[in-house]
Scaffold this active site. Sequence first.
Site, mmCIF file in Angstrom:
data_model
loop_
_atom_site.group_PDB
_atom_site.id
_atom_site.type_symbol
_atom_site.label_atom_id
_atom_site.label_comp_id
_atom_site.label_asym_id
_atom_site.label_seq_id
_atom_site.Cartn_x
_atom_site.Cartn_y
_atom_site.Cartn_z
ATOM 1 N N TYR A 1 83.479 -24.136 48.375
ATOM 2 C CA TYR A 1 83.525 -25.437 48.196
ATOM 3 C C TYR A 1 81.927 -26.015 48.517
ATOM 4 C CZ TYR A 1 84.298 -30.387 49.652
ATOM 5 O OH TYR A 1 84.274 -31.976 49.479
ATOM 6 N N ASP B 1 74.681 -21.819 48.845
ATOM 7 C CA ASP B 1 74.689 -22.987 49.624
ATOM 8 C C ASP B 1 74.957 -22.785 50.890
ATOM 9 O OD1 ASP B 1 76.012 -25.319 50.597
ATOM 10 O OD2 ASP B 1 77.477 -25.495 49.071
ATOM 11 N N LYS C 1 74.321 -31.236 56.644
ATOM 12 C CA LYS C 1 74.326 -31.870 57.873
ATOM 13 C C LYS C 1 73.808 -31.212 58.996
ATOM 14 C CE LYS C 1 78.771 -30.206 57.064
ATOM 15 N NZ LYS C 1 79.820 -30.261 56.178
#
Length: 435
Positions: free
Chosen positions: A144, A239, A267
């Site tokens: 994802y 990622d 984040k």
Amino acid sequence: MNTQKSKELFAEAQKYIPGGVNSPVRAFKAVGGNPLFIKKAKGAYIYDEDDNQYIELINSWGPMILGHAHPAIEAAIAAAIPNSFSYGAPTKREVEMAELIVAMVPSVERIRMVNSGTEATMAAIRVARGFTGRSKMIKFQGCYHGHGDAFLIAAGSGALTMGTPDSAGVTKGVAQDTLTAPYNDLAAVKALVEANPSQIACIIIEPVAGNMGCVTPSADFLEGLRTLCDQEGIVLIFDEVMTGFRLAKGGAQELLGITPDLTTLGKIIGGGLPVGAYGGKKEIMDCVSPVGKVYQAGTLSGNPIAMAAGYAMLTILNEQPDIYIQLTKITEKVTEGIQKILKELSLNYTINQIGSMYSLFFTEEKVVDFDTAKTSNTQLFGKYFQAMLQKGVYLAPSQFESLFLSVALSEENIEQIIEANRFALQQIAQEVQEV
Ligand code: HOZ
């Protein structure tokens, strides 16, 4: 356990917010019951609106490496606030932040701040396309990369949890440029590259997957991707929204010893505030406007409050590398404890763990990719989740998410987590015997 206030809030929320939540997994659909509405968190604990206390194993999906509301981060935010909250102009702190990230993650020579991991991945593939002049990309099934259109093909995390790994609303035109391969399957990637000569702009991957549960790369997989990308002029994007600064100072790439061309961060670099970033080789990043022709922008990019929080956290991680040893020790104690209980109960479920990330999969298969992750019994996971909650341990409400531990966990907390597992797994063992 009384969760009346959460129940009332969920009923109210559903009148105004789709499904009552601002991100699908939070609705507890995969585990049943009512989502908890959170009032506050401190250190190793999170508290719901009914003042129930739970030991935290989600940690905002990664960022709270030092535990919640760490005093140094709180102080940095408090110090930044009187100077206002956003300027839409350059600041000294964002230069310091860029310098620190470049020092900590050697593959990153230039970096651009954005506001979330989704923004970072969307920009990174645009840059890869601008740099190579090619259109297609390869992603891995079950990975994802945020909710950008191009990534919602065979997507993990909430998309997988909700049964929509291929989202409605993504046009055929976009989808046709996203090719997918099974995680850990180098031969499949090679076949895709061969079938699409000189058309692949980039390969994007979670170097350790956290969005189909925790799945680690097999021995030569990432190295094979690196070689393939070098041979074919393909941009390799890691990622590291979940793994950056969590698995090591320099992220999974440092831990596993593979250097990507571009890295996306999220984040974690805001210490939990809304931040993202993408960066990498100078020659590729120089494609970004105003130097190059790939456009990407944002008023809140490099937001001063988020930079203050992130800089404070990254400074601690940079100056105290022992934190990573501690994180791994804590996590290993927990997973070894669970493993022992599984053995005692003759349950042969799979635990995947690396550093401070782990998942317990309710399957006897080795979990190495999307298909093997999906062999998990999600109903049993739901029951396990509820039993853990009952014992005061807050887990990710889906089988297809990793857990993220913090250094705030004490020896006593570790024991409590293991004992909660004993309680929950005994229930599962009984359930399995009855069937
Ligand atoms: N799907 C996200 C983690 N992989 C969860 C986001 C959230 O609900 O905050």
